[in-house]
Motif scaffolding. Structure first.
Motif, PDB file in Angstrom:
ATOM      1  N   GLN A  64       0.840  -1.199   0.000  1.00 54.45           N
ATOM      2  CA  GLN A  64       0.000   0.000   0.000  1.00 54.45           C
ATOM      3  C   GLN A  64       0.876   1.251   0.000  1.00 54.45           C
ATOM      4  O   GLN A  64       0.607   2.215  -0.733  1.00 54.45           O
ATOM      5  CB  GLN A  64      -0.908  -0.006   1.221  1.00 54.45           C
ATOM      6  CG  GLN A  64      -1.949  -1.099   1.231  1.00 54.45           C
ATOM      7  CD  GLN A  64      -2.664  -1.226   2.559  1.00 54.45           C
ATOM      8  OE1 GLN A  64      -2.277  -0.596   3.551  1.00 54.45           O
ATOM      9  NE2 GLN A  64      -3.710  -2.029   2.603  1.00 54.45           N
ATOM     10  N   PHE A  65       1.908   1.232   0.820  1.00 57.56           N
ATOM     11  CA  PHE A  65       2.826   2.377   0.889  1.00 57.56           C
ATOM     12  C   PHE A  65       3.434   2.649  -0.477  1.00 57.56           C
ATOM     13  O   PHE A  65       3.480   3.802  -0.941  1.00 57.56           O
ATOM     14  CB  PHE A  65       3.920   2.093   1.925  1.00 57.56           C
ATOM     15  CG  PHE A  65       4.769   3.283   2.262  1.00 57.56           C
ATOM     16  CD1 PHE A  65       5.738   3.755   1.384  1.00 57.56           C
ATOM     17  CD2 PHE A  65       4.606   3.945   3.463  1.00 57.56           C
ATOM     18  CE1 PHE A  65       6.519   4.849   1.697  1.00 57.56           C
ATOM     19  CE2 PHE A  65       5.374   5.052   3.781  1.00 57.56           C
ATOM     20  CZ  PHE A  65       6.333   5.508   2.899  1.00 57.56           C
ATOM     21  N   ASP A  66       3.883   1.595  -1.140  1.00 61.19           N
ATOM     22  CA  ASP A  66       4.562   1.751  -2.423  1.00 61.19           C
ATOM     23  C   ASP A  66       3.625   2.318  -3.480  1.00 61.19           C
ATOM     24  O   ASP A  66       4.014   3.185  -4.267  1.00 61.19           O
ATOM     25  CB  ASP A  66       5.109   0.393  -2.873  1.00 61.19           C
ATOM     26  CG  ASP A  66       6.162   0.533  -3.956  1.00 61.19           C
ATOM     27  OD1 ASP A  66       7.048   1.388  -3.815  1.00 61.19           O
ATOM     28  OD2 ASP A  66       6.102  -0.218  -4.949  1.00 61.19           O
ATOM     29  N   GLN A  67       2.383   1.853  -3.513  1.00 58.72           N
ATOM     30  CA  GLN A  67       1.411   2.374  -4.476  1.00 58.72           C
ATOM     31  C   GLN A  67       1.199   3.875  -4.302  1.00 58.72           C
ATOM     32  O   GLN A  67       1.200   4.640  -5.275  1.00 58.72           O
ATOM     33  CB  GLN A  67       0.067   1.669  -4.311  1.00 58.72           C
ATOM     34  CG  GLN A  67       0.002   0.242  -4.791  1.00 58.72           C
ATOM     35  CD  GLN A  67      -1.394  -0.326  -4.628  1.00 58.72           C
ATOM     36  OE1 GLN A  67      -2.383   0.375  -4.838  1.00 58.72           O
ATOM     37  NE2 GLN A  67      -1.491  -1.598  -4.252  1.00 58.72           N
ATOM     38  N   LEU A  68       1.000   4.289  -3.062  1.00 52.76           N
ATOM     39  CA  LEU A  68       0.696   5.692  -2.791  1.00 52.76           C
ATOM     40  C   LEU A  68       1.920   6.580  -2.987  1.00 52.76           C
ATOM     41  O   LEU A  68       1.802   7.715  -3.458  1.00 52.76           O
ATOM     42  CB  LEU A  68       0.135   5.828  -1.381  1.00 52.76           C
ATOM     43  CG  LEU A  68      -1.237   5.149  -1.205  1.00 52.76           C
ATOM     44  CD1 LEU A  68      -1.573   4.997   0.268  1.00 52.76           C
ATOM     45  CD2 LEU A  68      -2.325   5.926  -1.932  1.00 52.76           C
ATOM     46  N   ALA A  69       3.088   6.053  -2.638  1.00 53.55           N
ATOM     47  CA  ALA A  69       4.320   6.814  -2.872  1.00 53.55           C
ATOM     48  C   ALA A  69       4.524   7.036  -4.366  1.00 53.55           C
ATOM     49  O   ALA A  69       4.885   8.134  -4.806  1.00 53.55           O
ATOM     50  CB  ALA A  69       5.514   6.079  -2.262  1.00 53.55           C
ATOM     51  N   ALA A  70       4.290   5.996  -5.167  1.00 58.61           N
ATOM     52  CA  ALA A  70       4.453   6.118  -6.612  1.00 58.61           C
ATOM     53  C   ALA A  70       3.460   7.111  -7.212  1.00 58.61           C
ATOM     54  O   ALA A  70       3.754   7.771  -8.207  1.00 58.61           O
ATOM     55  CB  ALA A  70       4.291   4.748  -7.269  1.00 58.61           C
ATOM     56  N   ALA A  71       2.291   7.228  -6.587  1.00 57.89           N
ATOM     57  CA  ALA A  71       1.280   8.160  -7.086  1.00 57.89           C
ATOM     58  C   ALA A  71       1.636   9.614  -6.784  1.00 57.89           C
ATOM     59  O   ALA A  71       1.075  10.523  -7.404  1.00 57.89           O
ATOM     60  CB  ALA A  71      -0.082   7.831  -6.469  1.00 57.89           C
ATOM     61  N   GLY A  72       2.526   9.832  -5.820  1.00 59.32           N
ATOM     62  CA  GLY A  72       2.974  11.194  -5.527  1.00 59.32           C
ATOM     63  C   GLY A  72       2.320  11.856  -4.331  1.00 59.32           C
ATOM     64  O   GLY A  72       2.320  13.083  -4.232  1.00 59.32           O
ATOM     65  N   VAL A  73       1.769  11.054  -3.397  1.00 57.28           N
ATOM     66  CA  VAL A  73       1.223  11.675  -2.196  1.00 57.28           C
ATOM     67  C   VAL A  73       2.362  12.265  -1.377  1.00 57.28           C
ATOM     68  O   VAL A  73       3.518  11.866  -1.497  1.00 57.28           O
ATOM     69  CB  VAL A  73       0.400  10.677  -1.344  1.00 57.28           C
ATOM     70  CG1 VAL A  73      -0.693  10.042  -2.174  1.00 57.28           C
ATOM     71  CG2 VAL A  73       1.290   9.608  -0.715  1.00 57.28           C
ATOM     72  N   ASP A  74       2.035  13.218  -0.525  1.00 57.61           N
ATOM     73  CA  ASP A  74       3.051  13.936   0.238  1.00 57.61           C
ATOM     74  C   ASP A  74       3.346  13.299   1.597  1.00 57.61           C
ATOM     75  O   ASP A  74       4.454  13.398   2.108  1.00 57.61           O
ATOM     76  CB  ASP A  74       2.600  15.382   0.440  1.00 57.61           C
ATOM     77  CG  ASP A  74       2.319  16.063  -0.875  1.00 57.61           C
ATOM     78  OD1 ASP A  74       3.285  16.346  -1.600  1.00 57.61           O
ATOM     79  OD2 ASP A  74       1.137  16.284  -1.199  1.00 57.61           O
ATOM     80  N   GLY A  75       2.335  12.672   2.179  1.00 54.93           N
ATOM     81  CA  GLY A  75       2.514  12.030   3.464  1.00 54.93           C
ATOM     82  C   GLY A  75       1.670  10.774   3.547  1.00 54.93           C
ATOM     83  O   GLY A  75       0.615  10.679   2.912  1.00 54.93           O
ATOM     84  N   ILE A  76       2.142   9.808   4.327  1.00 55.92           N
ATOM     85  CA  ILE A  76       1.417   8.562   4.522  1.00 55.92           C
ATOM     86  C   ILE A  76       1.281   8.312   6.017  1.00 55.92           C
ATOM     87  O   ILE A  76       2.279   8.235   6.742  1.00 55.92           O
ATOM     88  CB  ILE A  76       2.121   7.385   3.826  1.00 55.92           C
ATOM     89  CG1 ILE A  76       2.026   7.555   2.307  1.00 55.92           C
ATOM     90  CG2 ILE A  76       1.523   6.051   4.265  1.00 55.92           C
ATOM     91  CD1 ILE A  76       2.707   6.460   1.511  1.00 55.92           C
ATOM     92  N   ILE A  77       0.049   8.228   6.470  1.00 54.33           N
ATOM     93  CA  ILE A  77      -0.244   7.948   7.867  1.00 54.33           C
ATOM     94  C   ILE A  77      -0.265   6.436   8.020  1.00 54.33           C
ATOM     95  O   ILE A  77      -1.107   5.753   7.436  1.00 54.33           O
ATOM     96  CB  ILE A  77      -1.579   8.587   8.283  1.00 54.33           C
ATOM     97  CG1 ILE A  77      -1.511  10.115   8.055  1.00 54.33           C
ATOM     98  CG2 ILE A  77      -1.916   8.274   9.729  1.00 54.33           C
ATOM     99  CD1 ILE A  77      -2.846  10.828   8.223  1.00 54.33           C
ATOM    100  N   ALA A  78       0.701   5.896   8.776  1.00 51.69           N
ATOM    101  CA  ALA A  78       0.963   4.462   8.779  1.00 51.69           C
ATOM    102  C   ALA A  78       0.803   3.854  10.169  1.00 51.69           C
ATOM    103  O   ALA A  78       1.163   4.472  11.176  1.00 51.69           O
ATOM    104  CB  ALA A  78       2.377   4.195   8.269  1.00 51.69           C
ATOM    105  N   ASP A  79       0.294   2.628  10.205  1.00 50.23           N
ATOM    106  CA  ASP A  79       0.149   1.891  11.455  1.00 50.23           C
ATOM    107  C   ASP A  79       1.438   1.211  11.883  1.00 50.23           C
ATOM    108  O   ASP A  79       1.597   0.868  13.059  1.00 50.23           O
ATOM    109  CB  ASP A  79      -0.938   0.822  11.321  1.00 50.23           C
ATOM    110  CG  ASP A  79      -2.293   1.298  11.811  1.00 50.23           C
ATOM    111  OD1 ASP A  79      -2.342   2.274  12.579  1.00 50.23           O
ATOM    112  OD2 ASP A  79      -3.311   0.693  11.435  1.00 50.23           O
TER     113      ASP A  79
END
Length: 293
Positions: free
Chosen positions: A258-273
């Motif tokens: 999930q992290f990799d998908q969103l990072a590749a899309a260009g989001v600025d921050g990821i709120i992670a468990d």
């Protein structure tokens, strides 16, 4: 989190990495802050019976952990009806950690830590969750939140680290902008992306926080999560927010994929468990690159 210059998204520790620590506790926050890859620590605040801001997510003390069924605390009742002294003795998830006041948690953190304070509940059942309010309702909802938000801001002023305030409730952001316009703000989005963008515009928010399946063109977008169905979003919240100069911090990520998908899309921050998801995603990508001819 305002728009970063880094090529990878900033990592925001959800409740202090709730997947590996007793959520919203001092121990979880301190441990998260010690990690070099943690840009911010996300926490939830609501009032004790006396109005003091305490760090806890659910509005009730009873209940079970969504992953393993453990009791959330060893107490019961509504947080907002429980005396502060009792809350400070309430054990979290079977550990020795207790529900802290916001002031106590912030005092335990270094000034190098960033904190995302989610304004969860001002002490009422009528939250108007996830809505963009009509003009004749905004002042009333701001006034509902105002006393609690002012208490939260007062507790935060002694903290020298970065602060970002977020909420699912427009009234909370309206009260924040009146009480402390110098702080960064972000609407949390549930099932209405347009409402989230409208609120971000209305209060000139620095960021917007959509769920992880709200980013168009990402495989996660076709999975059901939070309030959104398993369907491609009708609008591109990432494109719209970036056009307006806002950061997009996505919640809540549980796996490196999930992290990799969103990072590749260009989001600025990821709120992670979980901590280390960025490292795991990078390692997986490196292994894939080595296998390619």
């Amino acid at each position: 989190m305002s728009r970063p210059t880094r090529s990878r998204p900033a990592v925001i520790a959800h409740r202090g990495y709730a997947g590996v620590a007793p959520e919203n506790t001092v121990a979880a926050a301190v441990r998260a802050a010690e990690r070099d890859d943690t840009a911010m620590i996300e926490i939830d605040v609501q009032p004790a019976a006396c109005g003091t801001p305490v760090v806890v997510h659910d509005d009730r003390l009873e209940g079970t952990h969504p992953r393993d069924g453990r009791p959330l605390t060893d107490a019961d009742g509504l947080v907002r009806e429980t005396p502060l002294e009792e809350l400070q003795e309430t054990r979290v998830l079977g550990t020795d950690e207790t529900i802290p006041t916001l002031a106590t948690l912030l005092e335990a953190l270094p000034d190098t830590a960033g904190v995302n304070v989610e304004l969860k509940n001002p002490g009422t059942t009528d939250l108007r969750f996830g809505e963009a309010l009509a003009p004749d309702e905004r002042d009333a909802r701001r006034d509902v939140w105002k006393p609690f938000v002012e208490r939260v801001v007062d507790e935060c002023r002694a903290f020298d680290g970065d602060l970002l305030f977020s909420s699912f409730c427009e009234g909370a952001l309206a009260a924040l902008r009146e009480a402390a316009p110098e702080y960064a703000a972000a609407p949390l989005v549930w099932d209405d992306l347009e409402a989230g963008l409208t609120i971000a515009d209305r209060y000139d928010c620095e960021a917007i926080h959509p769920p992880r399946n709200a980013v168009a063109g990402v495989p996660l977008a076709t999975t059901e999560y939070a309030g959104l169905p398993a369907a491609e979003p009708e609008l591109d919240v990432l494109e719209r927010a970036h056009e307006d100069g806002r950061a997009v911090n996505v919640w809540t990520v549980e796996t490196w994929g999930q992290f990799d998908q969103l990072a590749a899309a260009g989001v600025d921050g990821i709120i992670a468990d979980y901590p280390g998801l960025e490292r795991a995603a990078s390692a997986a990508a490196s292994r894939t690159d080595r296998r390619e001819p």
